[in-house]
Enzyme design. Sequence first.
Site, PDB file in Angstrom:
ATOM      1  N   GLY A   9       5.283  -2.502   2.262  1.00  0.00           N
ATOM      2  CA  GLY A   9       4.696  -2.666   0.925  1.00  0.00           C
ATOM      3  C   GLY A   9       3.375  -1.930   0.800  1.00  0.00           C
ATOM      4  O   GLY A   9       2.383  -2.472   0.312  1.00  0.00           O
ATOM      5  N   SER A  11       2.865   1.010  -0.877  1.00  0.00           N
ATOM      6  CA  SER A  11       2.756   1.958  -1.991  1.00  0.00           C
ATOM      7  C   SER A  11       1.638   1.577  -2.954  1.00  0.00           C
ATOM      8  O   SER A  11       1.143   2.417  -3.711  1.00  0.00           O
ATOM      9  CB  SER A  11       4.084   2.037  -2.753  1.00  0.00           C
ATOM     10  OG  SER A  11       4.554   0.740  -3.062  1.00  0.00           O
ATOM     11  N   ASP A  63      14.003  -1.642   1.474  1.00  0.00           N
ATOM     12  CA  ASP A  63      13.825  -3.015   0.983  1.00  0.00           C
ATOM     13  C   ASP A  63      13.760  -3.886   2.237  1.00  0.00           C
ATOM     14  O   ASP A  63      14.733  -3.973   2.990  1.00  0.00           O
ATOM     15  CB  ASP A  63      15.040  -3.380   0.116  1.00  0.00           C
ATOM     16  CG  ASP A  63      15.006  -4.830  -0.354  1.00  0.00           C
ATOM     17  OD1 ASP A  63      14.195  -5.625   0.184  1.00  0.00           O
ATOM     18  OD2 ASP A  63      15.808  -5.170  -1.244  1.00  0.00           O
ATOM     19  N   TYR A 155       6.509 -19.397  -4.161  1.00  0.00           N
ATOM     20  CA  TYR A 155       5.611 -18.446  -3.477  1.00  0.00           C
ATOM     21  C   TYR A 155       4.798 -19.174  -2.404  1.00  0.00           C
ATOM     22  O   TYR A 155       4.703 -18.717  -1.259  1.00  0.00           O
ATOM     23  CB  TYR A 155       4.687 -17.806  -4.518  1.00  0.00           C
ATOM     24  CG  TYR A 155       3.694 -16.819  -3.952  1.00  0.00           C
ATOM     25  CD1 TYR A 155       4.099 -15.559  -3.522  1.00  0.00           C
ATOM     26  CD2 TYR A 155       2.335 -17.137  -3.870  1.00  0.00           C
ATOM     27  CE1 TYR A 155       3.178 -14.645  -3.014  1.00  0.00           C
ATOM     28  CE2 TYR A 155       1.411 -16.225  -3.366  1.00  0.00           C
ATOM     29  CZ  TYR A 155       1.846 -14.983  -2.935  1.00  0.00           C
ATOM     30  OH  TYR A 155       0.931 -14.084  -2.440  1.00  0.00           O
TER      31      TYR A 155
HETATM   32  P1  NAP Z   1       1.267  -5.639  -5.163  1.00  0.00           P
HETATM   33  O1  NAP Z   1       0.097  -4.859  -5.630  1.00  0.00           O
HETATM   34  O2  NAP Z   1       2.178  -6.279  -6.143  1.00  0.00           O
HETATM   35  O3  NAP Z   1       2.131  -4.711  -4.167  1.00  0.00           O
HETATM   36  C1  NAP Z   1       3.262  -5.233  -3.565  1.00  0.00           C
HETATM   37  C2  NAP Z   1       3.784  -4.240  -2.581  1.00  0.00           C
HETATM   38  O4  NAP Z   1       4.938  -4.824  -1.947  1.00  0.00           O
HETATM   39  C3  NAP Z   1       4.244  -2.943  -3.227  1.00  0.00           C
HETATM   40  O5  NAP Z   1       3.879  -1.863  -2.404  1.00  0.00           O
HETATM   41  C4  NAP Z   1       5.764  -3.096  -3.293  1.00  0.00           C
HETATM   42  O6  NAP Z   1       6.445  -1.868  -3.166  1.00  0.00           O
HETATM   43  C5  NAP Z   1       6.020  -3.892  -2.039  1.00  0.00           C
HETATM   44  N1  NAP Z   1       7.304  -4.599  -2.049  1.00  0.00           N
HETATM   45  C6  NAP Z   1       7.725  -5.585  -2.874  1.00  0.00           C
HETATM   46  N2  NAP Z   1       8.984  -5.952  -2.557  1.00  0.00           N
HETATM   47  C7  NAP Z   1       9.367  -5.172  -1.504  1.00  0.00           C
HETATM   48  C8  NAP Z   1      10.534  -5.090  -0.735  1.00  0.00           C
HETATM   49  N3  NAP Z   1      11.596  -5.889  -0.966  1.00  0.00           N
HETATM   50  N4  NAP Z   1      10.589  -4.182   0.266  1.00  0.00           N
HETATM   51  C9  NAP Z   1       9.528  -3.367   0.519  1.00  0.00           C
HETATM   52  N5  NAP Z   1       8.386  -3.410  -0.184  1.00  0.00           N
HETATM   53  C10 NAP Z   1       8.305  -4.305  -1.192  1.00  0.00           C
HETATM   54  O7  NAP Z   1       0.799  -6.831  -4.208  1.00  0.00           O
HETATM   55  P2  NAP Z   1      -0.522  -7.064  -3.349  1.00  0.00           P
HETATM   56  O8  NAP Z   1      -1.419  -7.897  -4.146  1.00  0.00           O
HETATM   57  O9  NAP Z   1      -0.999  -5.792  -2.769  1.00  0.00           O
HETATM   58  O10 NAP Z   1       0.098  -8.014  -2.222  1.00  0.00           O
HETATM   59  C11 NAP Z   1       0.346  -7.586  -0.900  1.00  0.00           C
HETATM   60  C12 NAP Z   1       0.559  -8.835  -0.053  1.00  0.00           C
HETATM   61  O11 NAP Z   1      -0.590  -9.667  -0.150  1.00  0.00           O
HETATM   62  C13 NAP Z   1       1.732  -9.688  -0.529  1.00  0.00           C
HETATM   63  O12 NAP Z   1       2.401 -10.223   0.582  1.00  0.00           O
HETATM   64  C14 NAP Z   1       1.054 -10.791  -1.313  1.00  0.00           C
HETATM   65  O13 NAP Z   1       1.832 -11.947  -1.367  1.00  0.00           O
HETATM   66  C15 NAP Z   1      -0.210 -10.979  -0.523  1.00  0.00           C
HETATM   67  N6  NAP Z   1      -1.313 -11.602  -1.267  1.00  0.00           N
HETATM   68  C16 NAP Z   1      -1.788 -11.038  -2.399  1.00  0.00           C
HETATM   69  C17 NAP Z   1      -2.832 -11.679  -3.059  1.00  0.00           C
HETATM   70  C18 NAP Z   1      -3.422 -11.150  -4.328  1.00  0.00           C
HETATM   71  O14 NAP Z   1      -4.191 -11.871  -4.966  1.00  0.00           O
HETATM   72  N7  NAP Z   1      -3.125  -9.933  -4.751  1.00  0.00           N
HETATM   73  C19 NAP Z   1      -3.371 -12.852  -2.545  1.00  0.00           C
HETATM   74  C20 NAP Z   1      -2.847 -13.379  -1.386  1.00  0.00           C
HETATM   75  C21 NAP Z   1      -1.822 -12.739  -0.742  1.00  0.00           C
HETATM   76  P3  NAP Z   1       7.102  -1.049  -4.406  1.00  0.00           P
HETATM   77  O15 NAP Z   1       6.128  -1.086  -5.543  1.00  0.00           O
HETATM   78  O16 NAP Z   1       7.291   0.317  -3.813  1.00  0.00           O
HETATM   79  O17 NAP Z   1       8.408  -1.696  -4.734  1.00  0.00           O
END
Ligand code: NAP
Length: 247
Positions: A9, A11, A63, A155
Amino acid sequence: MSRTVIITGASRGIGAQTAREFAAAGYNVAINYMNSQDKALELYNEIISFTGNKYGCIICRADVSDRLQVRDMIKKVSDYLGPADILVNNAGISQYKLFTDISPEEWDRIFSVNVKGIFNCTQEVLPYMIRKRSGKIINVSSIWGICGASMETCYSSSKAAVIGMTKALAKELGPSNIQVNCVAPGVVDTDMNRNLSPEDIELLKQDTPLGVIGSPKNIADVILFLASEKADFMTGQVISPNGGFVI
Ligand code: NAP
């Protein structure tokens, strides 16, 4: 020789910033993505332009919930960059819904990506790490996996499972000198939170002792630390960069 890291993930958001930090620190970086090919390519170009090393980075579509796609990805990374020394299980999806409105299909999809995705990627990289008797696995959970969030039961449950998996696996892999740790971020400024209004963000800031929400770099820095030799004595730990929101 440079060490190789796979970041799932990568990107967008936290994963993309983590890829930048690892590349800047001299690692070979594999950028996994699923749908955002343009963003993954853009990041690849950015990284090779600042490292000047086009052989030290690749992008690979998979995926994470699909075992065969993950297997192909791990093989491709191994062929191009060398087997993974570090795996960052960051890919994740979220959902904001009343518990009573969650469909069984939605429940399964979140667990397939957030939990089974980590199972798939970790099982596929482990044989090499076990043979080498060295490796670092960093799983990305969330504060909601620690304390639960209303309207985010699925979640939160999936992120609690990530913490359980981290602790159990740390015990199992410790004798192989493989460290497994978890980062449980607070609210971070990424696409995942685009559904929040400016008013929601303001309220979250007010409830946070440090008065800010996190940046992807705040989280990437902790992941980079856990991957480094400085964290050699740490395993099974949950580190939560969250501005003091959860103490
Ligand atoms: P984000 O901006 O929505 O990015 C999500 C990333 O995950 C994207 O690169 C997406 O790739 C990839 N992804 C989703 N489904 C996938 C799959 N089936 N296979 C491979 N890649 C997949 O999210 P983020 O905020 O950076 O979150 C990253 C991690 O941090 C997640 O695990 C999230 O739960 C955790 N987190 C986030 C927050 C927050 O507040 N943002 C807080 C706590 C934890 P594509 O776009 O290429 O599909």
